[in-house]
Enzyme design. Structure first.
Site, PDB file in Angstrom:
ATOM      1  N   ASP A  93      42.273  43.839 104.961  1.00  0.00           N
ATOM      2  CA  ASP A  93      43.002  42.575 104.951  1.00  0.00           C
ATOM      3  C   ASP A  93      42.271  41.572 104.060  1.00  0.00           C
ATOM      4  OD1 ASP A  93      44.863  40.645 105.627  1.00  0.00           O
ATOM      5  OD2 ASP A  93      43.861  40.098 107.498  1.00  0.00           O
ATOM      6  N   GLU A  94      42.999  40.623 103.466  1.00  0.00           N
ATOM      7  CA  GLU A  94      42.414  39.535 102.656  1.00  0.00           C
ATOM      8  C   GLU A  94      41.437  40.074 101.602  1.00  0.00           C
ATOM      9  OE1 GLU A  94      43.708  36.767 102.877  1.00  0.00           O
ATOM     10  OE2 GLU A  94      44.177  36.163 104.931  1.00  0.00           O
TER      11      GLU A  94
ATOM     12  N   GLN B  33      45.277  33.091  96.292  1.00  0.00           N
ATOM     13  CA  GLN B  33      44.618  32.396  97.391  1.00  0.00           C
ATOM     14  C   GLN B  33      43.131  32.752  97.488  1.00  0.00           C
ATOM     15  OE1 GLN B  33      47.101  31.666 101.068  1.00  0.00           O
ATOM     16  NE2 GLN B  33      48.296  33.362 100.236  1.00  0.00           N
TER      17      GLN B  33
END
Length: 686
Positions: A240-241, A271
């Site tokens: 994730d991320e 982001q």
């Protein structure tokens, strides 16, 4: 020898009964049901990233993948728990064997299993930032560095420097030269502190949070047999991320998947805003080249914002060169209001405008908790906090102290850490300094006596009354010293560890309650906190697991918890943009959008393209937090006492999109001194 026999799952319908086609949009469905191999999922803001990862895990389980073959890596424990719970709700499979958690928690899990391979024991302590500062302070003191002529960096700064070295792979000399040139004269001493700090951690059977990553990487690199073991176990790695990974985390994934495992990395390059703590956006940009036959999926349907906000954010981020091409599309369809661009006279006027608009929106039916004010740096909220207070508008700040980082919680933890790790110098000193008459110097003398008596290296749990009785505390502490022995013996009955909740109770009732009463003016609140800690500890049987979770929840999540005893009330959120990432509100105010404020003045002076592009990504994150209404404001004048009033230009980011995408508001201040009176006219649009 017993024969192993495995039943094959019927090849009919998925065991969960999930209709993936109906539950997911086309973009999510393509990623979730993709064949094993290498995949990069570029998931835009508000596009259902968590849903995609959750259904991917469910899909793998429905395809017959054993849960123990799945590794889910996240950046917060909250994200790991949320995704695991969602999967548990979706499928009937047993998930107890699946490894899911933060990089730090997975690193801790691996190191606990193989601690001896790197010179530690399984009972090693995890140092948080305060513990680091304490240990590092002792190292600096032992070097007898003369700081009378010029200032030596404090422990906080040293800890940040060493963390960047570990997480980026840059040498300490290069880091000082590039980021801390004002410490160049101290380079030799800083390098020596780093060397001794590293050794001191080993000597005290302790690791810091960076070690949970770095030592795990070292273990995998230097022990091919262990690497092969984990490569064989984890056949499906989900991350994730991914845009937030640093050099060490990137190498982790490359190594674990090097044996042919499938890997799916999910993230959003737009982001990526954490380079200052070691994150490298190059990891996600280079992913398709580093992994053979990698497929790239883009999820561009946004479920959060109205089209007007998304059009502006898409246009704004296009000014960046290093990025994956994508355009967010709103799933909401209905027409919203254009974002507002508001120039104000000065910071005080900006604060008044925000407050008045908040009150108007509340009167229109929008709850305060659905509104947020975000900014580049926390100091930019000063005037706003004052104005909100004048108008009796409740607000919360996301930078509140985390529950597990509070002093009284850490004091309780020090007792438990010492009984499990007698070499833990930091916990020993913290604990004894709770007693009357013992300061830093006294604690150091007692520690030296503890070591000299051989208690630090004792393999067996000692008779604590006997061990402490062999030492001479200050006269003021004699009675408490004896009581300390009774408490520690109660925490280790018959040479065994008591349950974690019983340990907390022993400390609280044995001596810490008295300490609370005589030390803090909010005794009842702090006692309630400890009682809550006791309740949390009741869910654990293993003290080492409890202490690991205590440390990881306190410092690895990065999620603010604030004061647990404060009642839930309706309030506006004030937040830096970094801390607002992952959150959303109906109404968002982005303030201080002026050159030198946002983008940051240091970035402008550096004239560095990569740094400026990260500032623009930060702006992108800010505007994509808004669901329905977005207000972007800046003060035209910034009063500075040392140089007079400074006339400010609007942020360059406000020029990255067509002016037709916004409504320019004209504010005409005409207030009196009463905060209850209407202070001005807001014409919308200009």
């Amino acid at each position: 020898m017993a024969r192993e026999y495995q039943l094959n799952r019927p090849s009919s319908a998925p065991s969960s009964g999930i209709d993936y086609r109906a539950e997911l949009n086309d973009e999510q469905f393509a990623a979730v049901t993709s064949a094993p191999g290498s995949a990069l999922v570029i998931a835009g803001a508000g596009s259902g990233k968590t849903r995609t990862l959750t259904y991917r895990v469910a899909w793998l389980l429905d395809q017959g993948v054993d849960a123990r073959r799945i590794l889910l890596l996240t950046f917060t424990n909250k994200a790991a728990r949320e995704m695991t719970e969602r999967v548990r709700e979706l499928v009937p499979h047993d998930l107890s064997a699946m490894w899911s958690g933060t990089f730090h928690s997975i690193g801790n899990r691996i190191l606990r299993r193989h601690a001896e391979e790197i010179g530690l024991t399984k009972a090693f302590s995890i140092l948080d930032r305060d513990d680091q500062k304490s240990l590092m302070g002792g190292v600096v003191a032992s070097l007898e560095i003369d700081t009378k002529v010029r200032r030596f960096p404090k422990s906080d700064v040293l800890a940040s420097m060493f963390s960047l070295v570990e997480n980026t792979g840059v040498s300490l000399s290069d880091l000082i030269d590039q980021r801390y040139p004002y410490f160049i004269d101290w380079e030799e001493e800083i390098i020596e502190v780093h060397k001794r700090y590293t050794q001191r951690k080993l000597d005290t059977n302790s690791v810091d949070f960076d070690d949970l990553l770095v030592l795990t990487l070292k273990l995998l690199k230097e022990h091919p047999d262990l690497l092969a073991l984990y490569q064989k176990r984890f056949q499906h790695v989900l991350v994730d991320e991914y845009q937030d990974t640093n050099s060490v985390q990137c190498q982790w994934i490359d190594l674990l998947t090097g044996g042919g495992a499938s890997v799916m990395a999910v993230g959003d390059d737009a982001q990526s805003i954490y380079s200052w703590r070691g994150a490298d956006m190059g990891n996600i940009l280079s992913f398709p080249e580093r992994f053979k036959d990698c497929r790239v999926f883009k999820i561009e349907t946004n479920y959060r914002s109205v089209p007007e906000i998304l059009d502006l954010s898409n246009a704004a981020i296009r000014a960046n060169g290093a990025r994956f091409e994508k355009d967010l599309r709103s799933a909401r369809g209905q027409k919203g209001v254009k974002p507002a661009m508001v120039a104000l006279e000065d910071p005080s006027t900006q604060a008044r405008f925000v407050c008045q608009r908040i009150l108007e929106l509340r009167d229109e039916g929008i709850p305060l908790e659905e509104m947020a004010v975000v900014y580049r740096a926390h100091f930019q909220s000063l005037e706003l906090q004052m104005e909100l207070t004048r108008h009796d508008i409740p607000f919360g700040i996301t930078s509140g102290l985390r529950f597990f980082e509070q002093a009284h919680i850490k004091d309780i933890a020090a007792f438990m850490r010492l009984v499990t790790n007698r070499r833990d110098e930091t916990s020993f000193k913290r604990l004894v300094q709770l007693l009357p008459g013992i300061g830093a110097k006294g604690a150091d003398k007692l520690w030296q006596a503890w070591v000299a008596g051989g208690w630090a290296k004792s393999e067996e749990i000692p008779d604590w009354k006997e061990a402490l009785g062999s030492m001479k505390p200050p006269k003021k502490a004699v009675r408490h010293w004896e009581q300390l022995g009774y408490i520690l013996d109660e925490m280790t009955p018959n040479g065994e560890f008591a349950r974690p909740s019983d340990m907390v109770y022993s400390v609280l009732e044995g001596m810490y309650d008295e300490h609370l009463q005589t030390t803090f003016d909010n005794y009842e609140n702090r006692r309630s906190d400890i009682e809550q800690l006791m309740s949390y500890a009741d869910g654990f049987e293993d003290i080492l697991e409890f202490l690991s979770q205590l440390s990881l929840l306190g410092s690895a999540d990065g999620q603010p918890t604030g004061d647990k005893t404060e009642p839930d009330t309706e309030k506006v959120t004030l937040s830096s943009i970094h801390q607002a990432k992952g959150l959303e509100w109906k109404v968002v105010f982005v303030i201080w959008l002026a050159e030198g404020q946002f983008p940051n003045g240091r970035v402008i002076e550096a004239d560095d393209v990569e740094m400026m592009e990260e500032e623009r990504r930060l702006f992108y994150v800010a505007v994509t937090r808004a669901k329905d209404e977005l207000y972007m404001s800046y003060p035209l004048i910034n009063p500075k006492s040392y140089s007079g009033d400074v006339i400010q230009k609007p942020s360059r980011f406000l020029g990255d999109f067509p002016k037709s995408m916004v409504e320019e508001w004209k504010v005409s201040p005409s207030w009196d001194s009463s905060p209850d009176e209407d202070w001005g006219d807001v014409d919308e649009p200009f």
